[in-house]
Each structure stands twice: as structure tokens, then as C-alpha cells.
Enzyme design. Structure first.
Site, PDB file in Angstrom:
ATOM      1  N   THR A  73       8.842 -45.565  57.751  1.00 55.34           N
ATOM      2  CA  THR A  73       7.978 -44.646  58.495  1.00 55.34           C
ATOM      3  C   THR A  73       8.145 -44.818  59.997  1.00 55.34           C
ATOM      4  O   THR A  73       8.069 -43.850  60.756  1.00 55.34           O
ATOM      5  CB  THR A  73       6.508 -44.878  58.100  1.00 55.34           C
ATOM      6  OG1 THR A  73       6.346 -44.627  56.701  1.00 55.34           O
ATOM      7  CG2 THR A  73       5.572 -43.961  58.874  1.00 55.34           C
ATOM      8  N   THR A 151       6.759 -49.622  54.854  1.00 53.24           N
ATOM      9  CA  THR A 151       5.654 -50.499  54.464  1.00 53.24           C
ATOM     10  C   THR A 151       5.405 -50.539  52.952  1.00 53.24           C
ATOM     11  O   THR A 151       4.755 -51.463  52.467  1.00 53.24           O
ATOM     12  CB  THR A 151       4.341 -50.064  55.152  1.00 53.24           C
ATOM     13  OG1 THR A 151       4.033 -48.713  54.776  1.00 53.24           O
ATOM     14  CG2 THR A 151       4.466 -50.161  56.668  1.00 53.24           C
TER      15      THR A 151
END
Length: 409
Positions: A73, A151
Site C-alpha cells: 500500500t 501490511t
């Protein structure tokens, strides 16, 4: 025929020279990593185009930090400037992102290496093997490393690195919960603080640590606890190691491993240079619930699993049907590790049962990485059980102080 073979060999050497010349002209050094088997015989070789230190970096008093990028991300491009969830992970190159960081020249001399560019879940275990070797290769040159990942599986990637990277230099894993180009993104701050933390040297000999949202965690203990919030990473039971607050990097506790700094005991048994990727086995996770069936375990064994981690209820309990399936699998040589699905707490060993190992306070995904690497280096149950009780548990053991004898006056 011999002449043709010589011509073919000559062409290959010419091609290699051209490739090396190309990388050198780009200011890149090819670092070879030789892989050996258990007998010590070389079996393979991989090369990483780690950028060398420049003359300016060598003369600088600032620490040299390399950012090894895998995407996620943090490097994501959003659909629009307010789309926190609609984005394409692993789009921007790390070289461009680092260039945008303000005042980075005040904390470190920073270089980048683009290992990959996709979501964390897109990487195979064999890719993590290469990533670990790349980190060690980079740390032969640099004072510290930052590894950026998505993540979603960051805790697994970071623990794999923690168990396999041989250098004691700082390794900091970071990422972001919001893509780089949206309002309120956490990406630049996380990247900047990770570089600062790595360059500070304060986590030397800690193994791999994870830093997001200004909080420093041990890779062994950290887990993602929320799908969307920026404070998603926590270390249940034990808490964080410390914090990064603007110019201050504060460490409040150290992992047990840090007390073995500079000794042979600091390194784990899992030296990837001694195995090939093909040695990495299939290890899976089976989740327990009310009246869970045994089909999951049987199916995983049929698919080739050499080890299985059970995420049990309470202190590692599993259903009768799962227990029966586990017994059948153990008879086939599969090794199991018991963990809890509760998110926190310890699973201790009761009466030793051949084929079953207690996972201590490792969560299921951490225990899977520990078991996977253990099985890559040994098939012996007692050996693997011993590794879980030492490397996997990380119990603090300090030398007893010699106190003066007190005599009656």
C-alpha cells in the site's frame, strides 16, 4: 562438436560481461550469494544489484541506509486523492518515493533497491528466501536496512527475515495503511521514521523490527489487529519496544535475542545459504472451532503438508475430530505446532506427545514460519522441538551476578 561447445561457452561469457558492464555503467554492483548444500558443496548462486556506496556516502558522517522495496500500500496509487481503500498496490518506485521525502539528508544517506512491487500476499515463500539473502547482501555494504512491504502479511514476512537474516545490523520493516498519494496518507511519515530508526542504530542486534505509526515492535510479537485503522499493529501480551517521536528514538525494552549480541548464540540455525529454495516445505494452518471436522487436516496432508499449525481454542485446544485427524497425520510423519486463536496468551507443553510442539506465545502465522524453516533444516522431531523452546520462545536468560558474601558483624 567441441568447437561448437567452446563457441557457446564464449558467447555466454561475453553475455555475462555485457550484463555486468551495463550494471556498472548504471552505478550498480552485482553481489553474488553462493548457496551450498548440507555437505558444503556449492549448488546455486544468486546475484543482487545492490547499489554501491558513492564517494560522498563514504566520506559522510551520516549513517548509510538502504530501502529495499517490495511494494504494498505504501507504494500504492489511489483511484483519486480521497480513496483510502480503492488503489493499486505496488505502483510507485521506491527511488521516486524516497526522493520526495523532505529533510532526509539530515538523518541518513539513503539508497534504494527495488526488490519487487506488489501486494505482500502476492509473494511466495521462495521469494522471501531471495528477499532475506538480498537484505544480508545489502548489509554487507550499508549500516542499516529498511524493508517496505504490504501490511496484510507484514508480520509473516518480517518474522521470516527475523529468523533468517544473519547480520546484526538494524533491519526495520515498514509500510502503510493508506496509499502514497491520498490526503492523510501515513506512507511518507512511516518511511521517513523507518529510515531514521534504522540509521539510529538503536535496534542493532534486535533482529528484525516493525515500525508503523511511530511505534516500534519486535517482528516475533507484532500482529495486524484491524483491517483499516492506522494503529492496526500491536504486540499482544508484551507491548511495543519503543517509539519514534520526531527527533527522539526511544527504546524501552529489548527482545531476549539482543542479550546474545555478538555471540554465536545470536544467530538462528536457519542459514539460507546452506539450503536451496526447494528445501522449503509446505506448512499450513488449521483453524479450530465448535465441532471442527478433521477434513481440513486430512486435505492439507493430502496436498503435501509436512507440518501443520493448529490455531486452537483457549490454550490450544482442538475438537475430537481434528484430534483424530492429527493423530493420523502424525503417524505419516507430519509435525504439528499448537497455538491459540484468541490473539494473545501462551500455549505450554504438558505431557510431551510425539509429533506435537507447544507454540508458546507465537500466533499461528508466526508459528507457521518457525515450523516451515525448522522443517527445511531438519526432519527430527526432537531437534525441531528444541528450536521452538529456544529460538521460537526467546525466553530472557541473563547471567547471574556474582554478589559479595554478607558476613555477620
Amino acid at each position: 562438436m567441441a568447437l561448437k561447445q567452446q563457441e557457446s561457452s564464449l558467447k555466454r561469457w561475453v553475455a555475462k560481461i555485457l550484463i555486468v558492464s551495463m550494471f556498472l555503467s548504471m552505478g550498480v554492483a552485482l553481489i553474488d550469494v553462493r548457496i551450498s548444500n548440507a555437505s558444503g558443496a556449492a549448488t546455486d548462486k544468486v546475484a543482487f544489484d545492490i547499489p554501491p556506496l558513492t564517494a560522498e556516502q563514504k566520506e559522510s558522517l551520516l549513517p548509510n541506509v538502504i530501502v529495499i522495496a517490495t511494494g504494498g500500500t505504501l507504494a500504492g496509487q489511489a483511484e483519486d486523492k480521497t480513496s483510502f481503500q480503492n488503489y493499486r498496490a505496488g505502483t510507485y518506485l521506491m527511488e521516486d518515493l524516497v526522493a520526495q521525502l523532505p529533510d532526509k539528508d539530515k538523518i541518513a544517506d539513503v539508497a534504494t533497491y527495488q526488490f519487487g512491487n506488489k501486494g505482500s500476499g502476492g509473494y511466495l515463500i521462495k521469494d522471501l528466501y531471495d528477499l532475506s539473502l538480498a537484505v544480508d547482501a545489502a548489509l554487507e555494504i550499508y549500516d542499516g536496512a529498511v524493508v517496505t512491504t504490504g501490511t496484510d502479511t507484514m508480520e509473516e514476512i518480517s518474522y521470516f527475515l527475523d529468523l533468517t537474516v544473519r547480520s546484526e545490523k538494524p533491519v526495520v520493516v515498514t509500510g502503510a495503511m493508506r496509499p502514497w498519494d491520498v490526503i492523510g496518507t501515513d506512507g511518507p511519515a512511516n518511511l521517513y521514521n523507518a529510515i531514521k530508526l534504522s540509521g539510529s542504530g538503536k535496534t542493532t542486534s534486535f533482529g528484525t523490527v516493525v515500525m508503523l505509526n511511530d511505534v516500534i515492535h519486535a517482528a516475533r510479537e507484532v500482529t495486524k489487529t484491524n483491517a483499516l485503522r492506522m494503529d492496526t499493529f500491536e504486540s499482544p501480551l508484551l507491548g511495543p519496544l519503543g517509539y519514534v517521536d520526531e527527533k527522539v528514538v526511544r527504546i524501552y525494552r529489548a527482545p531476549a535475542r539482543a542479550f546474545k549480541a555478538g555471540t554465536i548464540g545470536w544467530k538462528t540455525p536457519f542459514d539460507l545459504k546452506k539450503i536451496t529454495k526447494d528445501a522449503l516445505p509446505v506448512v499450513e494452518i488449521a483453524y479450530n472451532y465448535q465441532e471442527a471436522g478433521g477434513g481440513a487436516i486430512r486435505g492439507l496432508v493430502a496436498d503435501g503438508a509436512k507440518g501443520i499449525v493448529t490455531a486452537g481454542t483457549g490454550a490450544g485446544g482442538i475438537s475430537a475430530k481434528m484430534s483424530e485427524a492429527r493423530k493420523e497425520a502424525i503417524e505419516k510423519g507430519v509435525i504439528f505446532v499448537s497455538t491459540t486463536r484468541t490473539g494473545s496468551g501462551n500455549v505450554y507443553e504438558g505431557k510431551p506427545t510425539k509429533g506435537i510442539i507447544a507454540g508458546d506465545n507465537l500466533n499461528a502465522q508466526h508459528a507457521r514460519m518457525m515450523l516451515l524453516l525448522s522443517l527445511a533444516f531438519s526432519n527430527d522431531y526432537d531437534t525441531i522441538r528444541g528450536w521452538f523452546q529456544t529460538v521460537g520462545t526467546q525466553d530472557v536468560a541473563l547471567p547471574k551476578p556474582i554478589l559479595p558474601k554478607v558476613t555477620a558483624s
